[in-house]
Design a protein around this motif. Structure first.
Motif, mmCIF file in Angstrom:
data_model
loop_
_atom_site.group_PDB
_atom_site.id
_atom_site.type_symbol
_atom_site.label_atom_id
_atom_site.label_comp_id
_atom_site.label_asym_id
_atom_site.label_seq_id
_atom_site.Cartn_x
_atom_site.Cartn_y
_atom_site.Cartn_z
ATOM 1 N N HIS A 42 28.585 10.447 -10.787
ATOM 2 C CA HIS A 42 29.032 9.059 -10.674
ATOM 3 C C HIS A 42 29.103 8.626 -9.211
ATOM 4 O O HIS A 42 29.679 7.587 -8.901
ATOM 5 C CB HIS A 42 30.380 8.875 -11.372
ATOM 6 N N VAL B 21 27.258 4.752 -11.745
ATOM 7 C CA VAL B 21 27.886 5.156 -10.496
ATOM 8 C C VAL B 21 29.167 4.350 -10.293
ATOM 9 O O VAL B 21 29.182 3.141 -10.509
ATOM 10 C CB VAL B 21 26.902 4.956 -9.320
ATOM 11 N N THR B 22 30.228 5.030 -9.873
ATOM 12 C CA THR B 22 31.501 4.369 -9.605
ATOM 13 C C THR B 22 31.967 4.531 -8.163
ATOM 14 O O THR B 22 32.953 3.920 -7.761
ATOM 15 C CB THR B 22 32.604 4.905 -10.540
#
Length: 175
Positions: A73, A109-110
């Protein structure tokens, strides 16, 4: 004067590898990788990288990045470079926003990571303003000390910038 919005953002292809290598070399600030590595990067990581093209379709700026295998992520931004003739117009920020928007939409993705050497004010501003625009926090820590670089040359430490959460990014303007 050309603005950042007048460039077309695109995924790089192998044919762009030589241009990316030249832009990196001519920046005189990036650690220059081999020309071969830029060709491989454009082949293997085109989905997580971005290139800005001028009216003729020629690359004038780029970001190379990848999703970290151990942290799927997290997008790690490796290099950001803009041709000298196109600097000072917000193109690096446009590239970073466009890439992050696309990768958030395609890879869940964070967070975003990058490393910056102390004193690289342009990169510090680019990434802290990115975090501010997107309501994210920035954490900093030394990732690699100067002593850890094995080649014997004087290398500044690399400070890891971890920017999260990237929850405000949307895919409506994806590449």
């Amino acid at each position: 004067m050309t603005t950042a919005q007048e460039f077309r953002l695109d995924s790089p292809g192998v044919k762009d590898g030589a241009a990316l290598w030249r832009i990196a070399r001519d920046s005189k600030t990036l650690d220059l990788n081999s020309s071969y590595s830029y060709l491989l990067w454009c082949r293997d990581f085109s989905g997580t990288s971005v290139v800005a093209r001028d009216e003729q379709g020629e690359p004038v700026g780029f970001i190379t990045a990848y999703v970290r295998p151990e942290r799927p992520h997290t997008l790690l931004v490796w290099q950001v470079a803009v041709d000298a003739a196109h600097r000072g117009r917000g193109l690096a920020a446009t590239l970073l926003d466009g890439l992050a928007r696309r990768v958030v939409g395609t890879h869940a993705v964070t967070s975003l990571e990058t490393t910056i050497t102390p004193g690289n004010t342009a990169s510090e501003r680019l990434f802290t303003s990115f975090a501010k625009r997107h309501g994210a926090h920035v954490e900093r820590e030394v990732l690699f000390s100067a002593e850890e670089f094995p080649d014997g040359s004087a290398h500044d430490p690399e400070v890891l910038y971890r920017i999260s959460p990237l929850t405000t990014l949307t895919t409506k303007e994806s590449l």
